[in-house]
Design a protein around this motif. Structure first.
Motif, short mmCIF file in Angstrom:
data_model
loop_
_atom_site.label_atom_id
_atom_site.label_comp_id
_atom_site.label_asym_id
_atom_site.label_seq_id
_atom_site.Cartn_x
_atom_site.Cartn_y
_atom_site.Cartn_z
N SER A 17 5.55 -15.91 -3.83
CA SER A 17 5.26 -14.53 -4.17
C SER A 17 6.42 -13.87 -4.90
CB SER A 17 4.94 -13.73 -2.91
OG SER A 17 3.79 -14.25 -2.27
N HIS A 22 2.21 -11.00 -4.88
CA HIS A 22 1.21 -12.05 -5.05
C HIS A 22 1.85 -13.28 -5.69
CE1 HIS A 22 0.23 -9.60 -8.93
NE2 HIS A 22 1.26 -10.38 -9.13
N GLU A 69 -5.85 -12.08 -7.80
CA GLU A 69 -4.50 -12.32 -7.30
C GLU A 69 -4.57 -13.13 -6.01
OE1 GLU A 69 -2.30 -8.81 -6.37
OE2 GLU A 69 -3.85 -7.97 -5.09
N ALA A 221 0.72 -6.81 -13.74
CA ALA A 221 0.17 -8.14 -13.51
C ALA A 221 -0.34 -8.70 -14.83
CB ALA A 221 -0.95 -8.10 -12.48
N ARG A 283 -3.85 -2.17 -4.69
CA ARG A 283 -4.04 -3.49 -5.26
C ARG A 283 -5.15 -3.48 -6.32
NH1 ARG A 283 0.55 -5.59 -4.00
NH2 ARG A 283 -0.27 -7.44 -5.08
#
Length: 306
Positions: A17, A22, A69, A221, A283
């Motif tokens: 992670s 993640h 994720e 991300a 998230r």
């Protein structure tokens, strides 16, 4: 058309992670590489062939999509098939899915060639391997197709001078370590991705003034990556990365990255990635903050691409 076969199985560990909470992109690539090694066994190109012929399947282009994720403890399996069979290589497809829920976590489409282990020269695929590959042919699933990126033919390998001319940012530099390499001393695919991933905090800091260590509410991300490998660095080589913005919208932005050998100036790899802003509490993806988007719009580098 045939069915995909399972080629790898493992689980997400806490040390996989990153600061986003993640599994980091480099470990997706590591597990995909392990899946490719098992796929090679099914094609008759496994360890015994490698030992006898001093040649193995090696990727020279990757298209990767991250669909969900993966958090520590998640069990996953990777399955694979063949998209295309050529005289000197294959286009293969792998996808990572949750072993229990069966939800797709990531997809990998790769152009691979049979290369000499030491010289990295291309060798023709044996007839038996091509026959086995044709028996494993599949159609590319829709969820594995490009979405935010256009997979055009690779551009001419860039130079450090060109990177400077279009205003790319110096985001990473370091020596290739032996533990980052395969048995022949060549940098593993995981660490191409790892270099780019490690560069992002410097890229954001220099282009947007962000320090990710100071913000535990909003992060980022990657949704999609395209990597093209121009050459294969070895342990002891010193590499340097130049990065910039290809485009930005209200929801996503596309970063471009050019990796070079610092000593020779030779192009090592080119890459681009679709990224989002991520609410680290909920998230979920959020719109690119307006202030950030306006600033980034003035930083688009002309001519940036894979």
């Amino acid at each position: 058309m045939s069915e995909m076969i399972d080629v790898a199985r493992s689980s997400v560990q806490t040390w996989h992670s990153d600061q986003m909470g993640h599994m980091n992109v480099q470990f997706y690539m590591e597990h995909a590489s392990q899946g490719l090694a098992a796929l090679a066994v099914h094609l008759g190109l496994g360890p015994r062939f490698i030992s006898a012929e001093s040649a193995r399947l090696i990727a020279h282009d990757h298209h990767v999509r991250f669909l969900r994720e993966q958090r520590p403890g998640a069990p996953f399996t990777i399955r694979a098939g063949v998209l295309d069979v050529r005289d000197y290589g294959l286009r293969v497809y792998l996808e990572m899915y949750n072993t229990i829920s069966k939800e797709i976590a990531a997809t990998f489409a790769a152009d691979v060639e049979l290369l000499d282990e030491d010289s990295r020269e291309t060798k023709p695929l044996p007839a038996k391997a091509k026959a086995a590959a044709k028996a494993m042919t599949i159609e590319l699933p829709q969820h594995g197709a490009p979405r935010g990126l256009e997979l055009a033919a690779p551009r001419k390998a860039p130079t450090l001078e060109e990177a400077a001319e279009i205003g790319l940012v110096f985001t990473w530099q370091g020596e290739v370590q032996l533990d980052q390499c395969d048995a022949q001393g060549f940098l593993l695919p995981r660490h191409f991705m790892g270099i780019v991933s490690d560069s992002i905090p410097n890229l954001l800091g220099q282009t947007n003034g962000q320090d990710r260590s100071k913000n535990d509410k909003v992060g980022g991300a990657a949704l999609e990556y395209h990597f093209h490998y121009h050459s294969y660095p070895r342990a002891g080589d010193v590499l340097t990365l130049r990065s910039g913005l290809k485009s930005v919208s209200t929801k996503t932005y596309i970063w471009g990255h050019w990796l070079f050998n610092l000593e020779t100036g030779k192009s090592i790899a080119t890459a681009e990635a679709v990224a989002i802003a991520l609410d680290l509490v909920e998230r979920k993806a959020i719109p690119v903050p307006e202030e950030m988007r306006i600033r980034l719009e003035g930083m688009v580098a002309p001519g940036l691409g894979v």
